[in-house]
Design an enzyme around this catalytic site. Sequence first.
Site, PDB file in Angstrom:
ATOM      1  CB  SER A 168      11.930  12.719  -1.733  1.00 26.52           C
ATOM      2  OG  SER A 168      11.045  12.173  -2.664  1.00 26.52           O
ATOM      3  NE  ARG A 190       7.667  12.572  -4.126  1.00 24.94           N
ATOM      4  CZ  ARG A 190       7.377  11.622  -3.250  1.00 24.94           C
ATOM      5  NH1 ARG A 190       6.275  10.930  -3.379  1.00 24.94           N
ATOM      6  NH2 ARG A 190       8.200  11.342  -2.285  1.00 24.94           N
ATOM      7  CE1 TYR A 216       3.539   9.213  -4.446  1.00 23.33           C
ATOM      8  CE2 TYR A 216       3.226   9.614  -6.784  1.00 23.33           C
ATOM      9  CZ  TYR A 216       3.842   9.916  -5.587  1.00 23.33           C
ATOM     10  OH  TYR A 216       4.771  10.914  -5.532  1.00 23.33           O
ATOM     11  CD  GLN A 231      15.441  14.048  -8.523  1.00 26.01           C
ATOM     12  OE1 GLN A 231      16.487  14.422  -9.028  1.00 26.01           O
ATOM     13  NE2 GLN A 231      14.956  12.839  -8.684  1.00 26.01           N
ATOM     14  CG  ASP A 261      10.404  15.206  -3.836  1.00 19.97           C
ATOM     15  OD1 ASP A 261       9.478  15.331  -3.006  1.00 19.97           O
ATOM     16  OD2 ASP A 261      10.718  14.125  -4.348  1.00 19.97           O
TER      17      ASP A 261
END
Length: 284
Positions: A133, A122, A228, A127, A130
């Site tokens: 998301s 990511r 994370y 992007q 992705d």
Amino acid sequence: MRISSLAENIKIEKRISVTPEIAKKYISLGFNLSLPKNYGAHLGFSDDEYLKLGINLLDNEEEIIKNAEIIIQLGLPDDNKLSLFNENKILIGSLNTLLNKDKLENLKSKSINCFSLELLPRITRAQSMDILSSQANLAGYKAVIEAFKVYERAIPMMMTAAGTIPAAKVLVIGAGVAGLQAIATAKRMGAVVFATDVRMTSKEQVESLGGKFLTVEGSENLETESGYAKEASEDFKKKQEELLTETLKKIDIIICTALIPGREAPKIIKEEMFNNLQTWISNL
Ligand SMILES: NC(=O)c1ccc[n+]([C@@H]2O[C@H](COP(=O)([O-])OP(=O)(O)OC[C@H]3O[C@@H](n4cnc5c(N)ncnc54)[C@H](O)[C@@H]3O)[C@@H](O)[C@H]2O)c1
């Protein structure tokens, strides 16, 4: 190059990877596109829409697989369809590498190239690809909408001459992309929102959306360098369970979004905690 997509198993996956809007992009890039008939009918995309774009609609999925160089899916196709894939074919999707490890190893041994987009780093450069998301964002929003649909009372506080109805109280577990969208959506509709996460960096984000952050006592640093969550210790899990059992007594709606990358989602709401909630509701 020839691109195709096969019908998804719509009992478990209603999304499709090639909408007419996406198909238009492929056609303008010069790809040849084939899809099965009725591919998007369940989502309101008729065959006519695809035909007008110059897409080949076929009856026979075997033929589609044989002719395609690239196959784009959401989920991994079933074993029957996979057995028709031959060498050098490219399969792109969200292939759930955790659950489908053996099947993917088998495809690899047949020299079929698989790209599972949920594993894409990511980073800024990636992007636009992705899918985690964009899908998490939608899931967080939709979870709230679906929950409010089945909730039989008002969401915002309603003050009338005849009395006051309190606002619905929502608990969001996990404040990543999906959780933050759920908090924002529930707040916008007038609910009182509580949220919790093992990453303390999410506290500020929850509060900036108007949510109340529930900190698990003695919470350790459970965030990796890449931002994370890490697996929590047994002691932490016990403390989280105690906090949530107490919190659930005043909660109307729970939305669970907690996840640790590459693992099965943690089961945070246990049956006995849920029973508590039911007792509370039935006592009203
Ligand atoms: N760089 C980028 O482009 C980019 C894009 C999206 C997200 N991110 C970041 O990645 C991070 C993870 O976001 P995500 O939405 O992918 O997370 P995710 O889907 O992996 O997990 C959802 C949330 O659950 C939380 N969680 C895990 N175990 C829990 C537990 N036992 N109890 C409570 N909460 C628990 C996680 O901390 C996370 O916030 C965030 O910091 C986010 O801002 C970065």
